[in-house]
Enzyme design. Structure first.
Site, PDB file in Angstrom:
ATOM      1  N   GLU B 157      -0.591   3.110   8.318  1.00 53.73           N
ATOM      2  CA  GLU B 157      -0.862   3.391   9.188  1.00 53.73           C
ATOM      3  C   GLU B 157      -1.468   2.460   9.851  1.00 53.73           C
ATOM      4  O   GLU B 157      -2.287   2.584  11.012  1.00 53.73           O
ATOM      5  CB  GLU B 157      -3.057   3.337   8.551  1.00 53.73           C
ATOM      6  CG  GLU B 157      -3.209   5.015   7.318  1.00 53.73           C
ATOM      7  CD  GLU B 157      -2.340   5.112   6.245  1.00 53.73           C
ATOM      8  OE1 GLU B 157      -1.970   3.896   5.446  1.00 53.73           O
ATOM      9  OE2 GLU B 157      -1.119   6.514   6.690  1.00 53.73           O
ATOM     10  N   ASN B 240       3.935   6.340   3.646  1.00 50.06           N
ATOM     11  CA  ASN B 240       4.258   6.937   4.621  1.00 50.06           C
ATOM     12  C   ASN B 240       4.980   6.531   5.694  1.00 50.06           C
ATOM     13  O   ASN B 240       4.928   4.870   5.562  1.00 50.06           O
ATOM     14  CB  ASN B 240       3.269   8.018   4.452  1.00 50.06           C
ATOM     15  CG  ASN B 240       2.186   6.955   5.672  1.00 50.06           C
ATOM     16  OD1 ASN B 240       1.700   6.127   4.670  1.00 50.06           O
ATOM     17  ND2 ASN B 240       1.922   6.519   6.891  1.00 50.06           N
ATOM     18  N   ASP B 282       1.778  12.809   5.860  1.00 45.05           N
ATOM     19  CA  ASP B 282       1.174  11.269   4.962  1.00 45.05           C
ATOM     20  C   ASP B 282       1.277  11.561   3.803  1.00 45.05           C
ATOM     21  O   ASP B 282       0.423  11.063   3.205  1.00 45.05           O
ATOM     22  CB  ASP B 282      -0.190  11.526   5.775  1.00 45.05           C
ATOM     23  CG  ASP B 282      -0.799   9.482   4.805  1.00 45.05           C
ATOM     24  OD1 ASP B 282       0.187   9.370   4.920  1.00 45.05           O
ATOM     25  OD2 ASP B 282      -1.805   9.940   5.169  1.00 45.05           O
TER      26      ASP B 282
END
Lengths: 164, 555
Positions: B157, B240, B282
């Site tokens: 992220e 991801n 994701d």
């Protein structure tokens, strides 16, 4: 949940788009409120409740939000809150995720506009990055104005549960 | 080791606790860790000592199981940076320690691996492996293979350039670093030694990313490592791709959301398979890779079984990476099936996401996964079944273009969750990986977020988000015993034989792991941070709050 955005930000030249957006926000705000001069100086006392022992605050610059209560600036701040990745830690509408809820009317580091400014400008030790270098003082005040515009939810501080 | 064995089966050969006597289980001991936050991972028992790692600030406790009341032998309190808290996407968790060569080795959130003398608690070495300033934090459970300590970093992220490293067991020195994306050289791909089963060519980790976007493409390593000594291959999953707007990074984005097989000694990449090409939801693949020898269609197969966030369970040939079975284990809408000839999902065009796609509704599973990678499964060679927590909820997914700003999230998503069909948000299931079917299912009202344990007594163990620790019949799913452990369970149970010769089962209680999901109103320790209830997990906060407990159960 996320506030409606009025400024659309569509640039792949990402790094340089941030100052560009800021320019847009600040220019727009200047157009709307020509009388305000940006205040660059660092804020003084962050948390007045903690100075009881000394009896009076130590001397320091008085820092005031030049945009306080201006709806157009708060609206622009909502956009900035998303584009500067604030919402990725603090969630849509600043409701809190890995970072705290910023819309509950309660403030870990003090409730004044100057204290909120300080948090964003200089960062905080539990991982809040310092955005002052990227946003400048005006950009940070735009975010402060947005956060202070969020109405606290009506059901604080009591949470009641209805079993079903 | 974290999962009990190199194959990551979380199977215990202990059989004193069985289906007949499990209803007589009861708590025999508990201890407060003094730390709030998601207590993921599991205790580690070596000889007469039980080791426990807490969430940040990553305290390591050593309990003496040979004395009444299990007093501490020592505790180790590393100086872990506060700044790392804000670079952890979801919560400040830790997934456990590993023992080797007289040392307890584990990771600190702020990007260090430490080795501590297992007997004295004194530090032996500490190595900086990751950069918090670049958005890297460390939550995964390391594994020791020979002279190598295998570690990786979170940060999918935060736009990291994901990697895995091999450290020297004796000194902590970084011996090799293999990236999960980008140029072949950085991925430790050597001529003639890399054989992905479905694709060929060089520089796949660059050519599958438009405009050099691999540089901040993510591909973190925040789960579990497994190892096959016979083939000398270690296996792990990658997370991801970033940012969440997949249109910003055209191409398959290799090797994010993939399983990679490497040589432990020098990190050479041997094969890789991508579960979710061009990940647009994701769907990390950081869940455990469980190694089991199965019989499929009458033939013995050296299998690797993986329950993916994308809702499919995959049975691969662990020698080659070819897919043998791939079926949904929970409700999913993003793909019709997995094409075994090409290894690619047959995707639902209506579920494609991106900046130009607007708000895409009804994507299942949600980005929290059909199972969280933090919830590792178990495999019993007696029942030939896998046991795993599962989730049953969906999401709306709206992404926008986003700029990379170092040290801040590189996401750009709004993704509210909605319940899946059936009235339950989670379930604990038994899965036949040879045929790809659910054998039994215990529905749970809330998402099921704990790891699994199965024993030779044919008892499976797990915990629930609303704070129940449960023992069930591994063959039928029938509930045998449950106890309210206080805080919600997101850790993984273990079984061990105590110095008294008796079998025990240990589990953490401590809700957390993902504050986007797990209801911020279960937190009460900060008067300046009041969260509204999460409408998905209604009333969860009426049943549990944050905590940090270690429980031991016995007969």
């Amino acid at each position: 949940m996320r506030p409606q955005r009025t400024l659309s930000w569509r640039s792949s030249a990402a790094r340089w788009a941030v100052p560009a957006l800021l320019g847009l926000v600040v220019a727009g705000s200047r157009g709307a409120t020509p009388t305000h001069a940006p205040v660059i100086a660092a804020p003084g006392v962050a948390n007045p409740a903690h100075i009881a022992a000394g009896g009076r605050p130590p001397p320091g610059p008085v820092v005031q939000n030049p945009y306080r209560g201006e709806p157009a600036i708060a609206h622009a701040g909502a956009t900035l809150f998303v584009s500067m990745h604030c919402s990725d830690c603090h969630a849509d509408a600043a409701a809190g995720a890995v970072g705290p809820n910023l819309g509950d009317g309660r403030w870990r580091y003090g409730a004044s506009d100057a204290a909120v400014f300080r948090s964003i400008y200089y960062g905080r030790p539990r991982g809040m990055p310092a955005f002052g270098g990227l946003l400048g003082a005006q950009g940070v005040w735009v975010l402060v104005t947005y956060l202070r515009s969020l109405p606290p939810p009506p059901d604080l501080p009591t949470e009641r549960f209805t079993q079903h | 080791m974290p999962a009990g064995d190199y194959a990551a089966t979380r199977y215990s050969p202990l059989d004193q606790i069985d289906v007949a006597n499990a209803p007589r289980l009861h708590p025999v001991w508990s201890f407060s860790t003094g730390v709030l936050g998601g207590h993921e991972g599991q205790p580690l028992v070596v000889g007469d000592t039980m080791y426990v790692v807490t969430p940040w600030p990553n305290v390591l406790y050593a309990f003496d199981l040979g004395r009444p009341g299990y007093p501490l032998k020592w505790k180790y309190r590393p100086n872990v940076s506060r700044a790392a808290i804000g670079a952890a996407c979801c919560d400040v968790v830790n997934r456990g320690a590993v023992y080797a060569d007289g040392k307890i080795i584990y990771n600190l959130l702020d990007g260090h691996t430490v080795a501590v003398d297992a007997a004295t608690g004194h530090p032996v070495w500490e190595t900086k492996i990751a950069s918090v300033a670049d958005g890297e934090t460390v939550t995964m459970a390391p594994l020791v293979i020979g002279d190598r300590v295998i570690v990786g970093a979170s940060g999918g992220e935060f736009g990291i350039y994901g990697w895995i490293k091999g450290l020297d067991l004796a000194t902590g020195r970084v011996v090799w670093t293999g990236h999960n994306l980008g140029p072949d050289a950085g991925m430790l791909i050597k001529a003639g030694e890399f054989h992905p089963p479905y694709v060929s060519g060089t520089e796949l980790g660059v050519r599958s990313w438009a405009n050099g976007t691999w540089k901040h493409g993510g591909g973190p390593v925040w789960g579990w490592i497994s190892y096959d000594p016979k083939r000398d291959l270690l296996y792990y999953g990658t997370g991801n791709a970033g940012p969440y707007d997949a249109e910003q990074r055209g191409g398959d984005n290799r090797w994010t959301s993939s399983v990679l097989a490497r040589r432990p000694e020098d990190g050479t990449l041997v094969w890789a398979y991508q579960f979710t090409p061009h990940d647009s939801w994701d769907y990390d693949a950081t869940g455990a890779m469980v190694l089991a020898d199965l019989t499929i269609g009458g033939k013995p197969v050296p299998a690797l079984v993986h329950f993916d966030k994308n809702g499919f369970a995959y049975t691969l040939d662990r020698s080659t990476g070819r897919v043998l079975v791939a079926k949904p284990f929970t409700h999913e809408t993003w793909a019709k099936s997995i094409d075994l000839a090409t290894g690619r999902p047959v995707e639902n065009p209506a579920m494609q996401t991106g900046d130009t796609k607007g708000n895409v509704k009804g994507i299942c599973p949600s980005l929290e996964g059909g199972v969280s990678p933090a919830s590792p499964p178990a495999y019993s060679p007696q029942t030939h079944l896998f046991y795993t927590s599962t989730n049953n909820f969906c999401m709306d997914y709206k992404v926008h273009q986003i700029a990379y700003i170092k040290g801040t999230p590189y996401m750009g998503v709004s993704s509210p969750y909605t319940p899946g069909p059936g009235g339950n948000l989670g379930a604990f299931i038994a899965w036949d990986a040879a045929t790809g079917r659910v054998v039994w299912k215990d529905k749970e009202p809330y998402p099921s977020w704990s790891g699994a344990l199965v024993t030779a007594g044919d008892v499976a163990f797990y915990g629930t988000l609303d704070g129940w620790f449960k023992a069930v019949d591994a063959r039928t799913g029938k509930l045998l015993y449950r106890f309210k452990v206080g805080s919600g369970v997101v850790g993984a149970p273990i079984a061990f034989r105590g110095p008294d010769g008796r079998q025990y089962v240990a589990i953490y209680a401590g809700i957390g792991g993902d504050w986007a999901l797990l209801a911020g109103d279960t937190s009460s320790d900060d008067p300046t941070d009041l969260r509204a209830p999460n409408p998905l997990v209604k009333n969860l906060a009426s049943r549990t709050s944050q905590g940090g407990m270690v429980w031991i159960f016995g007969l």
